[in-house]
Motif scaffolding. Structure first.
Motif, PDB file in Angstrom:
ATOM      1  N   HIS A   1       0.819  -1.218   0.000  1.00  0.00           N
ATOM      2  CA  HIS A   1       0.000   0.000   0.000  1.00  0.00           C
ATOM      3  C   HIS A   1       0.850   1.264   0.000  1.00  0.00           C
ATOM      4  O   HIS A   1       0.454   2.281  -0.564  1.00  0.00           O
ATOM      5  CB  HIS A   1      -0.920  -0.014   1.220  1.00  0.00           C
ATOM      6  N   TYR A   2       2.028   1.215   0.620  1.00  0.00           N
ATOM      7  CA  TYR A   2       2.850   2.417   0.742  1.00  0.00           C
ATOM      8  C   TYR A   2       3.978   2.464  -0.290  1.00  0.00           C
ATOM      9  O   TYR A   2       4.928   3.235  -0.134  1.00  0.00           O
ATOM     10  CB  TYR A   2       3.461   2.498   2.149  1.00  0.00           C
ATOM     11  N   SER A   3       3.914   1.644  -1.313  1.00  0.00           N
ATOM     12  CA  SER A   3       4.960   1.658  -2.337  1.00  0.00           C
ATOM     13  C   SER A   3       4.550   2.533  -3.517  1.00  0.00           C
ATOM     14  O   SER A   3       3.360   2.683  -3.818  1.00  0.00           O
ATOM     15  CB  SER A   3       5.273   0.239  -2.818  1.00  0.00           C
ATOM     16  N   TYR A   4       5.551   3.102  -4.172  1.00  0.00           N
ATOM     17  CA  TYR A   4       5.301   4.035  -5.277  1.00  0.00           C
ATOM     18  C   TYR A   4       6.271   3.778  -6.413  1.00  0.00           C
ATOM     19  O   TYR A   4       7.257   3.043  -6.280  1.00  0.00           O
ATOM     20  CB  TYR A   4       5.422   5.490  -4.775  1.00  0.00           C
ATOM     21  N   LYS A   5       5.977   4.395  -7.547  1.00  0.00           N
ATOM     22  CA  LYS A   5       6.847   4.317  -8.714  1.00  0.00           C
ATOM     23  C   LYS A   5       6.824   5.671  -9.404  1.00  0.00           C
ATOM     24  O   LYS A   5       5.884   6.453  -9.252  1.00  0.00           O
ATOM     25  CB  LYS A   5       6.390   3.214  -9.662  1.00  0.00           C
ATOM     26  N   LEU A   6       7.872   5.935 -10.149  1.00  0.00           N
ATOM     27  CA  LEU A   6       7.984   7.183 -10.900  1.00  0.00           C
ATOM     28  C   LEU A   6       7.876   6.909 -12.388  1.00  0.00           C
ATOM     29  O   LEU A   6       8.343   5.875 -12.884  1.00  0.00           O
ATOM     30  CB  LEU A   6       9.319   7.873 -10.622  1.00  0.00           C
ATOM     31  N   SER A   7       7.263   7.835 -13.100  1.00  0.00           N
ATOM     32  CA  SER A   7       7.247   7.824 -14.564  1.00  0.00           C
ATOM     33  C   SER A   7       7.733   9.179 -15.049  1.00  0.00           C
ATOM     34  O   SER A   7       7.683  10.172 -14.307  1.00  0.00           O
ATOM     35  CB  SER A   7       5.838   7.550 -15.104  1.00  0.00           C
ATOM     36  N   PHE A   8       8.195   9.209 -16.278  1.00  0.00           N
ATOM     37  CA  PHE A   8       8.612  10.476 -16.888  1.00  0.00           C
ATOM     38  C   PHE A   8       7.766  10.711 -18.128  1.00  0.00           C
ATOM     39  O   PHE A   8       7.647   9.836 -18.990  1.00  0.00           O
ATOM     40  CB  PHE A   8      10.090  10.448 -17.276  1.00  0.00           C
TER      41      PHE A   8
END
Length: 205
Positions: free
Chosen positions: A148-155
């Motif tokens: 639930h607390y994980s994230y990812k980045l996109s450009f």
């Protein structure tokens, strides 16, 4: 991948400071607490066993550490970063953000933020300010898939409707630079940096 309409809205938000919708989801740190807009964090991998947190290194022909990489040291937290939304909110909302290290080498340009540089042997890679052949665009932080607390980045490039996730690669010299990828994004959790830790990092830079 974000739709062209959503991408346009996110790009526009970079240049405007209208109040954010009340339905915007806040980013949470690894303890489930709401992350502060403009706060300082360590970016740590969700899956352990292949490296530590995010830091800087000199890769390729660089004579200055301009590359954003995952630390080789499994127990390293990396270097503190600030993550800021263009919206005037206390909490950090998911969506468009700018990311920058608290401390950068004296050989690097300042102020320094993350950007994407194209035409490199490893592909399009995440760097800090200092390159000429940067791609005009912005970073997006989104909910991850692991916990639930994980994230990812996109450009997202401004001149196209394409957003690509940020993953890790190998340069053949032990470094794991952050690069644009078609899959397997680097998923992370955020650990808040205490004021005492931040002061210590500044003093040792």
């Amino acid at each position: 991948m974000l739709s062209p309409t959503l991408l346009t809205l996110l790009v526009l938000s970079t240049f405007t400071l209208y109040p954010l919708s009340t339905t915007a989801q806040p980013v949470l740190d690894m303890y489930g607490q709401v992350a502060v807009n403009g706060g300082t964090f360590y970016i740590l991998p969700v899956i352990r066993g292949s490296g530590g947190g995010i830091e800087l290194a000199a890769t390729g022909n660089e004579t200055c550490a301009l590359s954003v990489v995952q630390s080789r040291n499994e127990v390293s937290k990396g270097k503190p970063v600030t993550i800021t939304s263009p919206f005037r909110t206390f909490f950090l909302p998911q969506g468009t953000v700018s990311v920058g290290f608290i401390d950068v080498p004296t050989c690097a340009s300042t102020p320094s933020t993350w950007t994407v540089v194209e035409g490199l042997s490893e592909g399009s890679a995440v760097k800090i300010t200092g390159y000429d052949n940067t791609v005009s665009g912005g970073f997006i932080i989104e909910q991850g898939d692991y916990i639930h607390y994980s994230y990812k980045l996109s450009f997202c490039a401004f001149d196209t409707s394409v957003c690509q996730p940020i993953g890790t690669s190998s340069d053949g010299h032990g470094n794991k630079p952050l690069v644009l990828t078609d899959g397997n994004p680097f998923e992370f959790v955020l650990q808040k940096v205490s004021s005492s830790s931040s002061s210590a990092c500044t003093a040792s830079a």
